[in-house]
Design an enzyme around this catalytic site. Structure first.
Site, PDB file in Angstrom:
ATOM      1  N   HIS A  51      -9.706   5.793   2.938  1.00 44.94           N
ATOM      2  CA  HIS A  51      -9.613   6.445   4.253  1.00 44.94           C
ATOM      3  C   HIS A  51      -8.364   5.992   4.996  1.00 44.94           C
ATOM      4  CE1 HIS A  51     -11.403   8.181   7.981  1.00 44.94           C
ATOM      5  NE2 HIS A  51     -10.662   7.231   8.548  1.00 44.94           N
ATOM      6  N   GLU A  52      -8.152   4.686   5.090  1.00 42.90           N
ATOM      7  CA  GLU A  52      -7.009   4.198   5.866  1.00 42.90           C
ATOM      8  C   GLU A  52      -5.688   4.543   5.182  1.00 42.90           C
ATOM      9  OE1 GLU A  52      -7.787   3.438   8.762  1.00 42.90           O
ATOM     10  OE2 GLU A  52      -9.918   3.153   8.389  1.00 42.90           O
ATOM     11  N   HIS A 101      -4.779   8.130   5.859  1.00 46.99           N
ATOM     12  CA  HIS A 101      -4.264   8.315   7.221  1.00 46.99           C
ATOM     13  C   HIS A 101      -2.736   8.265   7.255  1.00 46.99           C
ATOM     14  CE1 HIS A 101      -7.283   8.848  10.236  1.00 46.99           C
ATOM     15  NE2 HIS A 101      -7.952   7.742   9.973  1.00 46.99           N
ATOM     16  N   GLY A 150     -14.127  -0.569  11.600  1.00 49.84           N
ATOM     17  CA  GLY A 150     -14.141  -0.844  10.177  1.00 49.84           C
ATOM     18  C   GLY A 150     -12.761  -1.204   9.674  1.00 49.84           C
ATOM     19  N   ALA A 151     -11.757  -0.453  10.138  1.00 47.87           N
ATOM     20  CA  ALA A 151     -10.385  -0.701   9.732  1.00 47.87           C
ATOM     21  C   ALA A 151      -9.476   0.147  10.612  1.00 47.87           C
ATOM     22  CB  ALA A 151     -10.175  -0.354   8.253  1.00 47.87           C
ATOM     23  N   MET A 152      -8.160  -0.091  10.501  1.00 50.28           N
ATOM     24  CA  MET A 152      -7.188   0.613  11.336  1.00 50.28           C
ATOM     25  C   MET A 152      -5.957   0.952  10.519  1.00 50.28           C
ATOM     26  SD  MET A 152      -6.401   1.926  14.147  1.00 50.28           S
ATOM     27  CE  MET A 152      -4.840   2.782  14.371  1.00 50.28           C
ATOM     28  N   GLU A 153      -5.495   2.214  10.661  1.00 48.92           N
ATOM     29  CA  GLU A 153      -4.462   2.771   9.798  1.00 48.92           C
ATOM     30  C   GLU A 153      -3.045   2.526  10.258  1.00 48.92           C
ATOM     31  OE1 GLU A 153      -5.485   6.306  12.610  1.00 48.92           O
ATOM     32  OE2 GLU A 153      -6.531   4.611  11.701  1.00 48.92           O
ATOM     33  N   GLU A 194      -9.284  12.164  12.280  1.00 49.25           N
ATOM     34  CA  GLU A 194     -10.436  11.444  11.746  1.00 49.25           C
ATOM     35  C   GLU A 194     -11.360  12.342  10.921  1.00 49.25           C
ATOM     36  OE1 GLU A 194     -10.501   8.449  11.513  1.00 49.25           O
ATOM     37  OE2 GLU A 194      -9.200   7.708  13.116  1.00 49.25           O
TER      38      GLU A 194
END
Length: 885
Positions: A301-302, A305, A265-268, A324
């Site tokens: 969310h990201e 993080h 979905g995405a990356m932090e 997570e």
């Protein structure tokens, strides 16, 4: 990518890295077919390790040379084996220069450095950095980074990496460069690089401490008009983290980049978050209310993080839920807080629990069951699971349930003060919560180490003479792979009591103080008894309020008691839960009636209960929509020892049609009264009305009445937003109106023509057809031949193949086994392209041993056929565990 054998890695075998990295300088000379990477790494011996060997990891790399402390190493100076490069007996301080070549245009796995629509992107979690250069690619090796990017100025005008931009300039041959410096130590999985022809929406934003920071959302030019909501979501995230947890943005800028080819979905990545476009792009024309809500949640969310994952990261991948699970909890709380109401918080809680029950509970009961903190894995990508994320979030939520918001905040503050800048474990988080609140949590640790969903049985007895209520709770956790015996969990069990008028009753435990109208019982033994005193009349028990623990409640309540809770419970979650239990009870009975060839009937009392909820305008529209949505076919399957997908589908369709018939007037009124006027707003109040209106439309179309078919067509044609347009089209397709009404059939083509240049909308077009109960293998096969379909794009593969295999039970489980053949064929092909996505497709066969015998045999044949193929590590682990469970 194939693997003839699998290596299992065990948590108990963890050893510290022999060498630590202080700093790494990375230089990229970017080219689509060949990219040169030079890594200059300063290492020092770890005093906690006895080994003096440097261990580097690499995959699909073309090694040019290695220079150690100024000396070029010969091949005899190091050893390579199975993706590991070892240099033995090196001095305490080392500067290592590694030159490699990589080939982004051949990288279809979308891990490491790859191309998407001509632009460069990276994805390094979990082990993608080893596809960029040889490096000690493990999360407990943290370093500061300086990154120099060189590229063609015309093709790649934008050059981005983590941290702060410190230098730019031109180079000969129409090339240019940018230098980025990240002052915060980070593991290699948080590295990011983006280069391409992109544009951005940017704003200067003032933080709580008065600093101005630059916020940017980077996209391809044609998508710039779809970035406003993502930017607002980012600002809301920053403000919320400041106010709720006292955590501030620590860099001078924060960047988001959207890419259409992305496994997750995405990356932090620190300061440079990379997102799947589906969680960034939105405007009313192309995005639904659900899309808007998901974007807000995932952006939050990201961003969160940045502290729970970046500033404090996990020591090893077994501790994945440390970041997570905690961050999912934080984004859930963020979304709930932003609703601004108790009913809004309840809606969010219900949505989260539905996801947990529909996806995680089956995982706990299947071949891939594992603890929140796994003990072993063969391929770490397979443990980015709903257990690690969603159940992990429930474990974090239980700390807040036990200690309250203030106690939880104290634990968070202590956690950061102890561990900022370090790689730590789940037990370190537990210790911070325990110490901050003066509580022994040694038993609570079992939530991390034991797999499976605990079952809690409740029995009660009311003594009219003594005016006492005795509540007996007992717990049991079924065996799971590798864990046959379980110790009791510490389970916070929220409870309330309702009187005959539906009012909350005051609570006082024997020997204790008044507890208001809701209290937390702590179940820590296999069985315990709690006695409430001064209970004026026999109550109706509201058990496990707000879903205070991720357990399965076994408590027999009569229909009358459940109807009482549905009508009166002050706990919105339990009002919804009562309705779900009533519906599920009937769906199970109807399923058995289908199997036995008995006539299907639905009692009037249940329909009247639905009518009461539907007509209760004092209830939030979003809550009513959730209460009136029947349990999914998957959730019904979880209540059965043996799964008969066709019987379940037939039972659920009968219930929907009967409720449509009995409540036709009320559904029509709901459709009329919940239309939103004026400009589209993706706010909870309007979104709730649209959800209820569109649910009503779907029920009405179950009546096979051309009047309602025409009503849906008119809604489609008049809609000024994607929510209403897609809901109308989906209802027409799923009801079968497409096959009976020429005008309706034309809408599918109309939808495609209007949105053929909007990739995310075309994903919806594929998905709504794949999930239709009328879409058999022939339909799906034809759609795979459509020019817009490709297996190489994860979003497109998920929309069609996953949509069919995961979310179309009746058609996927075709009696002739054709659905399983379709699954195996496409799984094998997808595995050659993108193992990580293929492994997720493999998971739809987790429950095959619970299918009815006539389906079990073809399912096993399909699984064994796949197992005989050359497979990636990712997919082979899933298939082997599924077959051997």
């Amino acid at each position: 990518m194939t693997s003839s054998s699998s290596i299992t890695i065990y948590r108990q075998d963890y050893t510290v890295p022999p060498f630590l990295v202080d700093h790494i300088d990375l230089t990229f000379d970017l080219g689509p077919s060949v990219t040169q990477v030079k890594a200059t790494t300063r290492l020092r011996h770890n005093p906690e390790s006895e080994s003096h060997d440097i261990v580097l990891y690499g995959e699909a790399l073309e090694l040019v040379k290695i220079v150690m402390n100024g000396k070029t190493l010969a091949k005899s100076d190091y050893a390579t084996d199975n993706g590991e490069l070892r240099i033995a007996n090196v001095p305490d301080d080392v500067t290592l220069v590694v030159d490699t070549l990589i080939h982004p245009d051949q990288n279809t796995s979308l891990m490491g450095l790859y191309l998407s629509n001509g632009n460069f992107f990276t994805q390094c979690e979990a082990e993608g950095f080893r596809k960029i250069t040889w490096y000690p690619d493990r999360p407990d090796v943290m370093a500061t980074y300086t990154v120099t990017i060189r590229a063609d100025k015309e093709k790649y005008p934008v050059l981005l990496s983590n941290g702060n931009l410190v230098e730019t300039g031109d180079l000969p041959n129409n090339r240019h460069y940018a230098v980025w410096d990240d002052p915060f130590r980070k593991p290699s999985y948080l590295f990011a690089l983006v280069a391409g022809n992109l544009v951005c929406r940017e704003e200067t934003f003032k933080l709580a401490d008065g600093r101005d920071v630059l916020l940017q959302v980077w996209v391809e030019k044609n998508n710039l008009d779809k970035t406003a909501h993502a930017m607002e979501s980012l600002k809301h995230s920053i403000r919320w983290d400041e106010s709720r947890f006292g955590l501030e943005l620590d860099l001078d800028r924060f960047m988001i980049v959207a890419v259409s080819d992305f496994n997750m979905g995405a990356m932090e990545n620190k300061g440079l978050n990379i997102f799947n476009t589906r969680y960034i792009l939105a405007n009313p024309r192309v995005a639904t209310d659900t899309d808007y809500a998901n974007i807000e949640s995932v952006v939050g969310h990201e961003y969160f993080h940045n502290w729970t994952g970046d500033r404090v990261t996990c020591r090893d991948w077994f501790q994945l839920s440390l970041k997570e699970g905690l961050t999912v909890f934080r984004d859930q709380e963020f979304s709930a807080d932003l609703t601004g109401s108790d009913s809004g918080r309840a809606v969010k809680r219900i949505e989260d629990v539905r996801t947990l029950r529909q996806l995680q509970f089956p995982e706990d009961a299947g071949p891939m069951a594992h603890p929140v903190r796994p003990d072993a894995y063969q391929e770490i990508n397979n443990f980015y699971t709903v257990t690690v994320y969603e159940k992990g979030a429930e474990v974090v939520r239980m700390y807040q349930t036990l200690f309250g918001r203030d106690g939880f905040r104290k634990g968070m503050d202590l956690y950061f003060s102890r561990h900022d800048g370090n790689a730590v474990t789940c037990n370190d988080f537990l210790a911070a919560m325990a110490d901050a609140n003066g509580r022994d949590l040694s038993q609570f640790e079992r939530w991390y180490s034991q797999a499976g969903t605990p079952r809690v049985r409740l029995e009660s007895h009311y003594d009219e003479k003594e005016r006492t209520l005795t509540v007996s709770l007992s717990q049991f956790c079924p065996p799971t792979p590798g864990q046959t015996e379980k110790q009791p969990f510490l389970i916070p069990f929220a409870i309330g009591l309702l009187d005959s008028k539906g009012n909350d009753m005051p609570l006082r435990l024997k020997g204790g103080k008044d507890s208001g109208t809701s209290c937390i019982l702590e179940l820590s033994d296999a069985s315990q008894t709690f006695t409430f005193v001064d209970v004026a009349e026999k109550p109706v028990i509201s058990a496990l309020r707000n879903f205070s623990a991720p357990v399965i409640l076994e408590y027999e309540q009569s229909d009358d008691e459940l109807l009482h809770l549905l009508s009166h419970d002050s706990d919105h979650f339990n009002r919804w839960e009562a309705g779900q239990r009533l519906a599920a009870r009937r769906l199970v009975s109807l399923t058995k009636a289908v199997q036995d060839g008995q006539p299907l009937t639905l009692d009037t009392a249940f329909a009247d209960a639905f009518r009461t909820v539907l007509s209760d305008t004092s209830l939030d529209a979003a809550l009513r929509e959730l209460a009136l949505t029947l349990p999914s076919e998957m959730m019904v399957a979880e209540r059965l020892d043996e799964i008969d997908p066709h019987a379940i589908h037939q039972a659920r369709q009968f219930m929907r049609r009967t409720l449509a018939e009995k409540l036709e007037k009320e559904w029509r009124d709901a459709w009329d009264r919940n239309r939103t006027e004026g400009t589209y707003r993706p706010v909870p109040s309007d979104a709730g009305k649209r959800a209820l209106k569109n649910l009503a439309l779907s029920y009405l179309l179950a009546l096979d009445n051309p009047v309602y078919c025409q009503m849906a067509i008119e809604q489609y044609n008049r809609a000024d937003n994607m929510t209403d347009r897609l809901a109308a089209l989906t209802s027409l397709v799923h009801s079968g109106c497409m096959n009976r009404h020429p005008e309706a059939k034309a809408l599918l083509d109309d939808f495609y023509r209007e949105f053929e240049n909007e990739a995310l909308v075309i994903d919806k077009w594929f998905s709504l057809q794949a999930t239709s109960p009328h879409a058999g293998i022939e339909t799906i096969t034809t759609l795979m031949e459509h020019p817009a379909f490709t297996l190489k794009n994860p979003n497109r593969a998920r929309s069609l193949i996953f949509g069919f295999c995961h979310n179309n039970m009746a058609q996927f489980h075709a009696a002739d086994g054709s659905g399983y053949e379709f699954w195996s064929k496409n799984l094998i092909e997808l595995d050659r392209i993108n193992p990580q996505v293929a492994a997720r497709l493999a998971r739809c066969m987790d429950q095959w041993k619970r299918y009815i015998p006539s389906l079990r045999k073809p399912a096993e044949q399909a699984l064994r056929h796949v197992s005989e193929q050359p497979l990636s590590r990712d997919t082979r682990e899933i298939i082997e565990k599924t077959l051997s469970a």
